[in-house]
Design an enzyme around this catalytic site. Structure first.
Site, PDB file in Angstrom:
ATOM      1  N   CYS A 162      91.830 100.844  76.674  1.00  0.00           N
ATOM      2  CA  CYS A 162      91.848 101.024  78.212  1.00  0.00           C
ATOM      3  C   CYS A 162      90.698 102.097  78.537  1.00  0.00           C
ATOM      4  O   CYS A 162      90.159 101.834  79.512  1.00  0.00           O
ATOM      5  CB  CYS A 162      93.312 101.815  78.784  1.00  0.00           C
ATOM      6  SG  CYS A 162      93.005 102.635  80.287  1.00  0.00           S
ATOM      7  N   PHE A 163      90.316 102.853  77.454  1.00  0.00           N
ATOM      8  CA  PHE A 163      89.354 104.045  77.813  1.00  0.00           C
ATOM      9  C   PHE A 163      88.001 103.372  77.595  1.00  0.00           C
ATOM     10  O   PHE A 163      87.093 104.426  77.657  1.00  0.00           O
ATOM     11  CB  PHE A 163      89.827 105.136  77.188  1.00  0.00           C
ATOM     12  CG  PHE A 163      90.867 106.272  77.904  1.00  0.00           C
ATOM     13  CD1 PHE A 163      90.415 107.043  78.661  1.00  0.00           C
ATOM     14  CD2 PHE A 163      92.070 105.873  77.661  1.00  0.00           C
ATOM     15  CE1 PHE A 163      91.294 108.016  79.452  1.00  0.00           C
ATOM     16  CE2 PHE A 163      92.945 106.574  78.262  1.00  0.00           C
ATOM     17  CZ  PHE A 163      92.636 107.558  79.212  1.00  0.00           C
TER      18      PHE A 163
END
Length: 293
Positions: A162-163
């Site tokens: 996600c990051f």
């Protein structure tokens, strides 16, 4: 004279806007399975009646990986490493990519799609919620900004993380992502939840999210370039409760609401326990994405 003063005071009160009240579920640390069962219970119950916006902040004990709704757990998470190190794996009700939840505060907000304080579209909702978190970070002296546009692709090997890249309106500090969010909508209600990183360990994150045989050292360097945390930008450590207090202030100021502590209703608690028993503690859902309904 007294009568005049009384009339004036009443007139002023009539002109003052009535401040809306939201419900706040105080910060608590729970297992990944209980956290996701709670979020989905709030979403499901809110779909049965006009909901009062509900905000909660929480932590993950033990540390865990949450997968986006459509992700392939066996391809995108190092499941043997997670089992060996007692790291739970749970599938979220929202989409998006995998998140390793360790040193962070997670928020969840549930409200009606047609609520006047929220834009109708998903991106508009992202923007106003990010504005509240941005206000909170500014109170801490952290100069964050919203991503104007999402990047087209992640670095090689980080597509499931996600990051690795910011979506539009997610928060960056000096070009690196500090908060990641995801959203789902059902029966006129939205759930948005996301992680605000208090600390970040790229080596441990890579071990969790990179499968054996991949170039782990390269992935660590890529994560270091893409991700940051509050620890890198604050002179003193901040506790989850300390961060929660500032976040509450940010939401109250941006949305011009009063946020009051509350608890799950009996109906919400019943839905949560059902989801916990039949879905979020079941490997068939968490690993294969096949639920009971």
């Amino acid at each position: 004279m007294a009568g005049t003063a009384h009339t004036f005071s009443f007139f002023v009160l009539r002109l003052m806007p009535i401040m809306e009240t939201w419900r706040y579920l105080p910060y608590a640390e729970s297992s990944a399975f209980e956290n996701m069962a709670t979020d989905e219970a709030l979403l499901r119950h809110a779909g049965t009646a006009p909901p009062v916006p509900t905000l909660r902040f929480f932590g993950w004990v033990p540390p865990a990986v949450s997968l986006g709704y459509f992700q392939d757990a066996r391809k995108e998470v190092n499941l043997p490493y997670c089992r060996e190190h007692s790291i739970d794996v749970v599938r979220r009700p929202t989409g998006g990519k995998a998140v390793f939840h360790d040193h962070e505060v997670t928020y969840a907000l549930v409200a009606g799609e047609n609520h006047p304080l929220f834009p109708r579209g998903i991106l508009g909702t992202y923007q106003v919620i990010s504005s509240a978190i941005l206000r909170a970070l500014s109170k801490l002296g952290v100069e964050a900004e919203m991503a104007a546009d999402g990047r087209s692709h992640a670095p090689d090997g980080l597509a499931a993380f996600c990051f690795s890249v910011p979506s539009r309106y997610e928060l960056l500090v000096k070009g690196r992502k500090i908060c990641g969010s995801a959203q789902t909508r059902s029966k006129g209600v939205f759930l948005q939840h996301g992680s605000i990183l208090v600390d970040f360990d790229p080596a441990r994150t890579a071990a969790v999210l990179v499968n054996p045989g991949e170039r782990v050292e390269q992935k660590i360097r890529e994560m270091e370039r893409a991700v940051t945390s509050l620890r890198s930008h604050l002179k003193e450590r901040i506790s989850p409760l300390g961060l929660t207090r500032v976040l509450l202030e940010g939401f109250e100021e941006v949305f011009h609401v009063r946020i009051m502590p509350g608890d799950l209703s009996p109906e919400e608690r019943s839905i949560k326990e059902h989801l916990l028993r039949t879905k979020y503690t079941v490997e068939k859902w968490n690993v294969e994405g096949k639920g009971p309904d």
